[in-house]
Design an enzyme around this catalytic site. Structure first.
Site, mmCIF file in Angstrom:
data_model
loop_
_atom_site.group_PDB
_atom_site.id
_atom_site.type_symbol
_atom_site.label_atom_id
_atom_site.label_comp_id
_atom_site.label_asym_id
_atom_site.label_seq_id
_atom_site.Cartn_x
_atom_site.Cartn_y
_atom_site.Cartn_z
ATOM 1 N N LEU A 127 0.815 -1.200 0.000
ATOM 2 C CA LEU A 127 0.000 0.000 0.000
ATOM 3 C C LEU A 127 0.863 1.270 0.000
ATOM 4 C CD1 LEU A 127 -2.797 1.391 0.255
ATOM 5 C CD2 LEU A 127 -2.600 1.109 2.738
ATOM 6 N N GLY A 145 6.366 8.518 -1.358
ATOM 7 C CA GLY A 145 5.877 9.865 -1.095
ATOM 8 C C GLY A 145 4.546 9.951 -0.395
ATOM 9 N N GLY A 202 3.393 7.719 2.627
ATOM 10 C CA GLY A 202 3.309 6.672 3.633
ATOM 11 C C GLY A 202 2.003 6.659 4.406
ATOM 12 N N GLN A 207 16.363 1.719 31.583
ATOM 13 C CA GLN A 207 16.731 2.536 32.738
ATOM 14 C C GLN A 207 16.928 1.689 33.991
ATOM 15 O OE1 GLN A 207 17.548 5.469 30.890
ATOM 16 N NE2 GLN A 207 17.137 6.246 32.953
ATOM 17 N N LEU A 256 17.656 -1.526 34.124
ATOM 18 C CA LEU A 256 18.813 -2.398 33.958
ATOM 19 C C LEU A 256 20.125 -1.615 33.938
ATOM 20 C CD1 LEU A 256 16.573 -4.464 33.244
ATOM 21 C CD2 LEU A 256 18.106 -5.358 31.488
ATOM 22 N N GLU A 265 1.309 1.279 9.848
ATOM 23 C CA GLU A 265 -0.161 1.209 9.892
ATOM 24 C C GLU A 265 -0.781 2.465 10.517
ATOM 25 O OE1 GLU A 265 -2.434 -2.240 10.239
ATOM 26 O OE2 GLU A 265 -0.767 -3.613 9.940
ATOM 27 N N GLY A 266 -0.144 3.590 10.233
ATOM 28 C CA GLY A 266 -0.632 4.870 10.728
ATOM 29 C C GLY A 266 0.169 5.331 11.921
ATOM 30 N N SER A 301 1.442 7.631 15.198
ATOM 31 C CA SER A 301 0.696 8.084 16.374
ATOM 32 C C SER A 301 -0.053 9.380 16.077
ATOM 33 C CB SER A 301 1.645 8.290 17.559
ATOM 34 O OG SER A 301 2.152 7.052 18.014
#
Length: 409
Positions: A150, A154, A156, A362, A364, A389-390, A392
């Site tokens: 898909l 140019g 996304g 952080q 660890l 898939e889109g 945020s």
């Protein structure tokens, strides 16, 4: 449903699932017995066959062929496909559960599972019987996998602005020309779904979906991307040079591709939300175990209030992500529109995956920054869940538009 139940039983004898000692299964009472068995079996599979190989596959960029084959045997490559077409015949709740557990073991493997189910769902929903026989049945067992083309270099996030074209030739077939970008599974796939426009002036109403084998002349798997994470799966550019596709391989009808894509992405966002929740859960488990064992300042890290706060915040976000994902899946299974709910689940879970993997590093400390521990792998894999898939940002636009336009369940 019986098929997947039979296959998951082969992983081991059924054990009691009522105990909360097995990492505290969230809201177990909300799951049917079939879903509980599936969850336990997928977790066992992830522990035994995915997690032990994940870092090597990532480091060497090795496609997890054997693990994908096993997913096919279990029915996880076609969870939502009806049994008459070779699928598991289960629902989106099962898909969400399976995706989370697989991603908890190796998020890269869950990409292969997710894309194949995304493709299969579209073909099952919109394909003719002839198309299902040729382009669905072979992709249900893990022996063949599919791509879903898909995105373009140019556009996304703007699927309606496709520049890949499809024009009718003298012999009545469509000729496809253009470039698709960031196409998962494309190197190893046998075929897939390509979206192109039959008339740019029609904008999204010109988008059409085409089914094709990868071996067709003119279809070339071009540049393979070098990625930050999810390195065990291929992500490539796909170039199309007069690729001939018969009219009989148009999925749906000419001009219906945008609708097919949007429907598929709503469902696919359930999968990404589950994937992100799995990554977050893995990060939470790792840092919790480490905090219980690591001694600093004369006591275990887990006794320090700052560490406890981090773990509490992580756990809260993971549980919320899981419940949002299950809600979207339940709505889908019961015939409701899920555009808003799927976007909410995907947004929250993906940001939770990044947050939890960051906090894991952080906790660890220096060990979290090394490749001796999988914390850095979780972080690198988590980042893309906020993008594909889109993004945020797109999810927030979708959610706001649904609320402002009164679309709500």
């Amino acid at each position: 449903m019986e098929k997947l139940c039979r296959s998951v039983w082969t992983l081991g004898q059924r054990t009691s699932l009522s105990s909360g000692s097995d990492r505290g299964i969230a809201c177990l009472a909300a799951l049917s017995e079939t879903h509980q068995i599936l969850q336990k079996s997928c977790r066992d599979f992830a522990n035994a066959e995915l997690a032990p190989h994940a870092r090597r596959h990532d480091r060497e960029e090795l496609f997890p062929a054997e693990q994908v084959r096993r997913l096919g045997e279990m029915g996880l490559m076609s969870v939502i496909v009806r049994e008459e077409y070779g699928g598991a015949g289960l629902d989106y709740q099962a898909y969400a559960i399976g995706m989370e557990e697989v991603a908890r073991g190796d998020a890269a493997v869950s990409i292969v599972m997710g894309v194949n189910n995304l493709y299969a769902g579209a073909v099952q929903q919109h394909g003719t019987e002839s198309q299902k026989e040729q382009f669905l049945v072979p992709y249900t067992q893990g022996k063949h996998i599919a791509f879903y083309a898909l995105s373009e270099p140019g556009n996304g996030s703007d699927a309606g602005a496709a520049s890949t074209t499809a024009r009718l030739s003298d012999d009545g077939a469509y000729l496809l020309n253009g470039t698709k970008a960031w196409i998962s599974n494309s190197k190893e796939a046998s075929g897939g779904l390509i979206f192109a426009t039959i008339d740019k002036s029609l904008k999204h109403k010109g988008i059409t979906a085409f089914l094709t084998d990868k071996s067709v002349p003119g279809l070339c798997i071009a540049k393979k991307e070098s990625k930050m994470g999810m390195r065990a799966t291929s992500t490539c550019q796909v170039t199309l040079d007069d690729v001939s596709v018969p009219q009989s391989q148009v999925l749906g009808s000419p001009g219906s591709g945008f609708k097919i894509a949007m429907e598929s992405l709503d469902s696919g966002r359930i999968g990404i939300a589950a994937q992100a929740t799995g990554i977050a859960q893995a990060a939470l488990e790792l840092c919790t175990d480490y905090a219980e064992k690591r001694v600093a300042f004369g006591q275990r890290l887990s006794r320090l209030q700052m560490i406890q706060q981090k773990i509490a915040d992580m756990a809260l976000r993971v549980e919320t992500s899981r419940l949002l994902t299950w809600r979207a899946a339940w709505l889908k299974d019961n015939g409701f529109a899920i555009t808003k709910e799927a976007a909410m689940a995907k947004l929250h879970a993906s940001e939770t995956a990044t947050y939890c993997s960051h906090q894991c590093i952080q906790i660890l400390g220096g060990m979290g920054y090394t490749t001796d521990m999988p914390a850095e792998l979780y972080y690198r894999n988590a980042r893309v869940t906020e993008i594909y898939e889109g993004t945020s940002e797109i999810q927030r636009i979708v959610i706001a538009n649904c609320i402002l336009n009164g679309i709500s369940n």
